[in-house]
Motif scaffolding. Structure first.
Motif, PDB file in Angstrom:
ATOM      1  N   ARG A 207       0.844  -1.209   0.000  1.00  0.00           N
ATOM      2  CA  ARG A 207       0.000   0.000   0.000  1.00  0.00           C
ATOM      3  C   ARG A 207       0.872   1.250   0.000  1.00  0.00           C
ATOM      4  O   ARG A 207       0.575   2.229  -0.697  1.00  0.00           O
ATOM      5  N   ASP A 210       2.545   1.747  -3.394  1.00  0.00           N
ATOM      6  CA  ASP A 210       1.607   2.244  -4.395  1.00  0.00           C
ATOM      7  C   ASP A 210       1.454   3.761  -4.288  1.00  0.00           C
ATOM      8  O   ASP A 210       1.436   4.471  -5.306  1.00  0.00           O
ATOM      9  N   LYS A 213       4.690   5.347  -5.574  1.00  0.00           N
ATOM     10  CA  LYS A 213       4.747   5.310  -7.044  1.00  0.00           C
ATOM     11  C   LYS A 213       3.962   6.479  -7.646  1.00  0.00           C
ATOM     12  O   LYS A 213       4.457   7.186  -8.534  1.00  0.00           O
ATOM     13  N   THR A 214       2.743   6.695  -7.133  1.00  0.00           N
ATOM     14  CA  THR A 214       1.913   7.791  -7.654  1.00  0.00           C
ATOM     15  C   THR A 214       2.560   9.145  -7.370  1.00  0.00           C
ATOM     16  O   THR A 214       2.627  10.014  -8.257  1.00  0.00           O
ATOM     17  N   GLU A 253       7.628  -1.213  -8.904  1.00  0.00           N
ATOM     18  CA  GLU A 253       6.993   0.118  -8.930  1.00  0.00           C
ATOM     19  C   GLU A 253       7.871   1.132  -9.658  1.00  0.00           C
ATOM     20  O   GLU A 253       7.365   1.962 -10.437  1.00  0.00           O
TER      21      GLU A 253
END
Length: 475
Positions: A207, A210, A213-214, A253
């Motif tokens: 989590r 993620d 990465k964004t 990622e």
């Protein structure tokens, strides 16, 4: 409001259910200092400990404060949110929940308020985010001799996620906000901050990776001055994976981000981008944990070949050098990527490497492991690859037909047998005369090998008899 509802729904009310009695013993929260924020930042405000009543309830709600006082109240709320709590025990439940609610409140505030990120508050934002997210990552002590599949292991989830998630959501709002001028914000979101952010990609919590990465992708798109540095920093992470540790949780990622970055490269490709491919991306095929990020790496390879088809030669010849001879599961991954790359390869590049490529494929066809042999024979289901083979059949048919005949006689798997005969049929239909010539040559080579084997056996028999005679004389 939709964002806040989503975050609240994800978070649930776990913390409320764990609340301890007011008279229970409490440990002091862990303050984060100057080292957690970016280089040259102002002194962190995490050192103040909450009182027994708590600092968080003492501050009024942002929506209830007069408009002229909201900016200062927003800054003070970020200051108190710099206090970090220990989630490895159940103490300070009230303060933890109060901080969570305060974080949700400031996310809601920035989501509904224009011009809330002015220059005076940027340092406070970066300091608060740094105080919460920059930390020593959890590591599990693994037995290096124990066999384990990284894809089947349960990830170790971050205990402080009830706070971390909202901090990441807040920072993402900051990065994408139109109020944030990258020319000003780059003084605070600097190179030192980016290095610390990249270190967090090794977190075991998917989590967190993620969100990272964004956020990193958004920073790369917005902060033009940091783009070259981010690429070099990612390259350095890959070097560590290739030449030092071989394990890193965030390679997939980072490759996803790179896939998008490569897609935006201008043509013709700069030498810097080609060096990145050859020095950092292609050698990732050597890593033992390739299966964890194979799809993302394969996508990056395809992006490069689409940008410049001549790079197919470099990619395929390097893969042949790194070929995992003794790891059949990895060979199947290589064959998958090989087919995808060959689909994008121009005939001129294919001709340059056809000899070394098909000698390797011939070995794969005769591989005792049925999945490797089967996957190689599936190449003949690809019309474009069959077309390339037929265009160069004078050189390739002799290599292939010899391997196919060996398979038809010696391979143990019935499915491989069926595919072998199908491929032989395709080759015979493509050029009957050449097929007959290659078959005759193969039979002649087999007969020659049989004669040599007979001669070798006879010589050994003569030597054995001579040895027995001498042994008998001595006795």
């Amino acid at each position: 409001m939709k964002l806040i509802q989503t975050v609240k729904r994800r978070m649930g009310s776990d913390e409320k259910s764990k609340a301890t009695p007011s008279g229970g013993a409490r440990d002091a929260p862990i303050p984060k200092g100057k080292a957690a924020s970016s280089a040259g930042g102002a002194k962190a405000t995490a050192g103040a400990k909450p009182t027994s009543d708590g600092v968080f309830p003492a501050l009024p709600k942002l929506r209830e404060a007069p408009p002229g006082e909201r900016a200062e109240l927003f800054r003070r709320k970020m200051e108190v949110c710099s206090t970090v709590f220990d989630f490895h025990n159940d103490s300070n439940q009230r303060e933890k929940e109060a901080k969570r609610q305060t974080l949700l409140e400031i996310v809601e505030y920035v989501n509904n308020t224009r011009n809330c990120f002015n220059e005076a508050l940027m340092q406070d934002v970066v300091s608060m985010v740094g105080a919460n997210i920059f930390r020593a990552l959890q590591t599990r002590n693994k037995d290096p001799l124990a066999f384990s599949d990284p894809e089947e292991e349960e990830p170790s989830l971050e205990r402080a996620w009830p706070h971390l998630q909202i901090v990441y959501e807040f920072f993402l709002r900051f990065v994408v906000s139109n109020d944030v001028d990258p020319k000003i914000a780059k003084r605070f979101v600097d190179q030192n901050f980016m290095l610390k952010l990249l270190e967090l990609f090794d977190s075991e919590d998917p989590r967190e990776r993620d969100y990272l990465k964004t956020i990193l992708h958004r920073i790369y798109g917005k902060f033009m001055a940091l783009r070259s540095f981010i690429r070099r920093a990612i390259q350095h992470v890959f070097f560590k994976v290739i030449y030092e540790c071989e394990t890193h949780n965030g390679v997939g990622e980072l490759l996803e981000i790179l896939g998008s970055i490569i897609n935006g490269f201008a043509l013709p490709l700069k030498d810097e981008h080609k060096d990145f491919l050859i020095k950092a991306l292609i050698p990732l095929h050597k890593v033992k944990s390739l299966a964890c990020f194979y799809q993302q790496l394969s996508y990056c390879m395809a992006q490069y070949v689409e940008k410049d088809p001549r790079l197919a030669y470099d990619i395929i010849t390097a893969m042949l050098r790194y070929w995992p001879v003794s790891i059949t599961s990895k060979q199947v991954l290589f064959l998958n990527e090989l087919e995808e790359t060959l689909e994008l390869t121009q005939p001129s590049e294919f001709h340059r490497m056809q000899g070394v490529l098909f000698r390797r494929l011939a070995l794969c066809i005769t591989c005792p492991h049925f999945q490797v042999a089967e996957r190689t024979l599936f190449f003949w289901n690809n019309d474009y690859i069959v077309k390339l083979i037929n265009q160069n059949r004078q050189d390739l048919f002799p290599i292939i037909i010899s391997a196919l005949y060996k398979n038809s006689k010696n391979h143990w798997n019935s499915a491989v047998h069926g595919l072998t005969f199908n491929v032989l049929k395709l080759l015979m239909e493509a050029d009957p005369q050449l097929f007959d010539d290659c078959s005759a040559k193969h039979r002649a080579e087999e007969e020659s090998e049989e004669r040599k084997e007979q001669q070798r056996t006879q010589k050994w028999q003569i030597l054995k008899e001579m040895h027995d005679v001498k042994a008998g004389v001595k006795n």
